[in-house]
Design a protein around this motif. Sequence first.
Motif, PDB file in Angstrom:
ATOM      1  N   GLN A 144       0.856  -1.184   0.000  1.00 48.37           N
ATOM      2  CA  GLN A 144       0.000   0.000   0.000  1.00 48.37           C
ATOM      3  C   GLN A 144       0.891   1.232   0.000  1.00 48.37           C
ATOM      4  O   GLN A 144       1.837   1.331   0.780  1.00 48.37           O
ATOM      5  CB  GLN A 144      -0.909  -0.003   1.230  1.00 48.37           C
ATOM      6  CG  GLN A 144      -1.894   1.159   1.283  1.00 48.37           C
ATOM      7  CD  GLN A 144      -2.931   0.966   2.373  1.00 48.37           C
ATOM      8  OE1 GLN A 144      -3.891   0.225   2.210  1.00 48.37           O
ATOM      9  NE2 GLN A 144      -2.737   1.629   3.495  1.00 48.37           N
ATOM     10  N   ALA A 145       0.585   2.177  -0.909  1.00 43.48           N
ATOM     11  CA  ALA A 145       1.414   3.380  -1.016  1.00 43.48           C
ATOM     12  C   ALA A 145       0.690   4.416  -1.864  1.00 43.48           C
ATOM     13  O   ALA A 145      -0.306   4.121  -2.530  1.00 43.48           O
ATOM     14  CB  ALA A 145       2.759   3.044  -1.649  1.00 43.48           C
ATOM     15  N   GLN A 191       4.066   0.474   2.470  1.00 41.88           N
ATOM     16  CA  GLN A 191       3.626  -0.440   3.533  1.00 41.88           C
ATOM     17  C   GLN A 191       3.437  -1.830   2.937  1.00 41.88           C
ATOM     18  O   GLN A 191       2.607  -2.015   2.038  1.00 41.88           O
ATOM     19  CB  GLN A 191       2.315   0.037   4.156  1.00 41.88           C
ATOM     20  CG  GLN A 191       1.818  -0.872   5.275  1.00 41.88           C
ATOM     21  CD  GLN A 191       0.465  -0.449   5.828  1.00 41.88           C
ATOM     22  OE1 GLN A 191      -0.137   0.523   5.350  1.00 41.88           O
ATOM     23  NE2 GLN A 191      -0.022  -1.171   6.814  1.00 41.88           N
ATOM     24  N   VAL A 192       4.213  -2.789   3.404  1.00 43.03           N
ATOM     25  CA  VAL A 192       4.107  -4.166   2.930  1.00 43.03           C
ATOM     26  C   VAL A 192       3.088  -4.895   3.794  1.00 43.03           C
ATOM     27  O   VAL A 192       3.228  -4.962   5.012  1.00 43.03           O
ATOM     28  CB  VAL A 192       5.477  -4.877   2.992  1.00 43.03           C
ATOM     29  CG1 VAL A 192       5.334  -6.339   2.562  1.00 43.03           C
ATOM     30  CG2 VAL A 192       6.485  -4.167   2.098  1.00 43.03           C
ATOM     31  N   LEU A 193       2.069  -5.454   3.157  1.00 45.73           N
ATOM     32  CA  LEU A 193       0.961  -6.066   3.885  1.00 45.73           C
ATOM     33  C   LEU A 193       1.160  -7.574   4.057  1.00 45.73           C
ATOM     34  O   LEU A 193       0.277  -8.380   3.786  1.00 45.73           O
ATOM     35  CB  LEU A 193      -0.356  -5.777   3.149  1.00 45.73           C
ATOM     36  CG  LEU A 193      -0.626  -4.280   2.901  1.00 45.73           C
ATOM     37  CD1 LEU A 193      -1.898  -4.101   2.079  1.00 45.73           C
ATOM     38  CD2 LEU A 193      -0.729  -3.528   4.223  1.00 45.73           C
ATOM     39  N   HIS A 194       2.348  -7.939   4.504  1.00 43.29           N
ATOM     40  CA  HIS A 194       2.694  -9.344   4.771  1.00 43.29           C
ATOM     41  C   HIS A 194       3.402  -9.419   6.110  1.00 43.29           C
ATOM     42  O   HIS A 194       3.972  -8.432   6.584  1.00 43.29           O
ATOM     43  CB  HIS A 194       3.638  -9.889   3.682  1.00 43.29           C
ATOM     44  CG  HIS A 194       3.021 -10.084   2.345  1.00 43.29           C
ATOM     45  ND1 HIS A 194       2.733 -11.316   1.813  1.00 43.29           N
ATOM     46  CD2 HIS A 194       2.631  -9.172   1.411  1.00 43.29           C
ATOM     47  CE1 HIS A 194       2.208 -11.171   0.614  1.00 43.29           C
ATOM     48  NE2 HIS A 194       2.137  -9.881   0.340  1.00 43.29           N
ATOM     49  N   ASP A 195       3.389 -10.598   6.698  1.00 44.98           N
ATOM     50  CA  ASP A 195       4.142 -10.820   7.927  1.00 44.98           C
ATOM     51  C   ASP A 195       5.626 -10.738   7.622  1.00 44.98           C
ATOM     52  O   ASP A 195       6.097 -11.293   6.622  1.00 44.98           O
ATOM     53  CB  ASP A 195       3.796 -12.197   8.505  1.00 44.98           C
ATOM     54  CG  ASP A 195       4.409 -12.409   9.879  1.00 44.98           C
ATOM     55  OD1 ASP A 195       5.622 -12.685   9.937  1.00 44.98           O
ATOM     56  OD2 ASP A 195       3.687 -12.287  10.883  1.00 44.98           O
ATOM     57  N   ALA A 196       6.363 -10.081   8.478  1.00 45.87           N
ATOM     58  CA  ALA A 196       7.797  -9.881   8.260  1.00 45.87           C
ATOM     59  C   ALA A 196       8.568 -11.196   8.177  1.00 45.87           C
ATOM     60  O   ALA A 196       9.609 -11.280   7.517  1.00 45.87           O
ATOM     61  CB  ALA A 196       8.378  -9.019   9.378  1.00 45.87           C
ATOM     62  N   GLU A 197       8.060 -12.248   8.832  1.00 41.22           N
ATOM     63  CA  GLU A 197       8.757 -13.528   8.873  1.00 41.22           C
ATOM     64  C   GLU A 197       8.337 -14.474   7.741  1.00 41.22           C
ATOM     65  O   GLU A 197       8.860 -15.584   7.636  1.00 41.22           O
ATOM     66  CB  GLU A 197       8.501 -14.219  10.218  1.00 41.22           C
ATOM     67  CG  GLU A 197       9.144 -13.507  11.400  1.00 41.22           C
ATOM     68  CD  GLU A 197      10.655 -13.431  11.258  1.00 41.22           C
ATOM     69  OE1 GLU A 197      11.291 -14.491  11.112  1.00 41.22           O
ATOM     70  OE2 GLU A 197      11.199 -12.308  11.274  1.00 41.22           O
ATOM     71  N   GLU A 198       7.424 -14.029   6.886  1.00 42.65           N
ATOM     72  CA  GLU A 198       6.991 -14.884   5.772  1.00 42.65           C
ATOM     73  C   GLU A 198       8.170 -15.138   4.831  1.00 42.65           C
ATOM     74  O   GLU A 198       8.937 -14.236   4.510  1.00 42.65           O
ATOM     75  CB  GLU A 198       5.845 -14.229   5.006  1.00 42.65           C
ATOM     76  CG  GLU A 198       5.256 -15.109   3.911  1.00 42.65           C
ATOM     77  CD  GLU A 198       4.042 -14.479   3.242  1.00 42.65           C
ATOM     78  OE1 GLU A 198       3.593 -15.022   2.226  1.00 42.65           O
ATOM     79  OE2 GLU A 198       3.561 -13.441   3.740  1.00 42.65           O
ATOM     80  N   ILE A 199       8.302 -16.381   4.383  1.00 42.91           N
ATOM     81  CA  ILE A 199       9.425 -16.773   3.528  1.00 42.91           C
ATOM     82  C   ILE A 199       9.130 -16.440   2.066  1.00 42.91           C
ATOM     83  O   ILE A 199       8.098 -16.842   1.525  1.00 42.91           O
ATOM     84  CB  ILE A 199       9.738 -18.273   3.682  1.00 42.91           C
ATOM     85  CG1 ILE A 199      10.245 -18.546   5.106  1.00 42.91           C
ATOM     86  CG2 ILE A 199      10.776 -18.723   2.660  1.00 42.91           C
ATOM     87  CD1 ILE A 199      10.468 -20.016   5.409  1.00 42.91           C
TER      88      ILE A 199
END
Length: 204
Positions: free
Chosen positions: A132-133, A169-177
């Motif tokens: 999102q931006a 803004q990245v709409l994913h979990d930071a730990e997602e591979i």
Amino acid sequence: MERPVLNVVERKEAGKNPLKSIRNEGFVPGVIYGHNKENRNVGIDKRELDRVLTKYGVGSSVELSVDEGMKPAIIKDIHRHVTKQHVLHIDLQELDYNEKVRVKIPVHLLNKQAVESSVSVVQQQVAELEIQAFPQYLPQSIDVDVSTMKFGEPLKIAELAVYKDENVQVLHDAEEIVALITTASKVEAAAATETEEDKLRKLY
């Protein structure tokens, strides 16, 4: 950030088959829509659009040249002929520089050959990233250099440059591979399993 320009003309819905008529004139029919904006039927020169689509696709940012000037937009959908694959219709979402937009951007893994071998391959887990931006900060794609990846050390969302960009803004979990190195046999087995599932799905 480079954004291709598409010159669009207003399309009048006249005659028994308006879409066929505009295609015969060398244009691809399309529609422009947006938040609090009226839908507009337009036409885009086929050769110009084909040239743009050799490099850009769904989710890409473009500038639309319309009667009232230049407008930011993204390519929302491309409808192609089933067998001939030429473009039949295109959907464009007009944006507002003062409003954030949520889009999905493709993730491209670069330099995989540097770490792949006959027994190991880079397996991509995330093909596109939802972000999102404001329109002016939207990337065309997310290119990731994987030449320094190591076995047992997967690449995670938090390591991507776009995740650290304060304008996005990245709409994913930071730990997602995003990607990992795995053995070639595991990838082949997964592909074979998927193929069998596809076959079963077709039977029902």
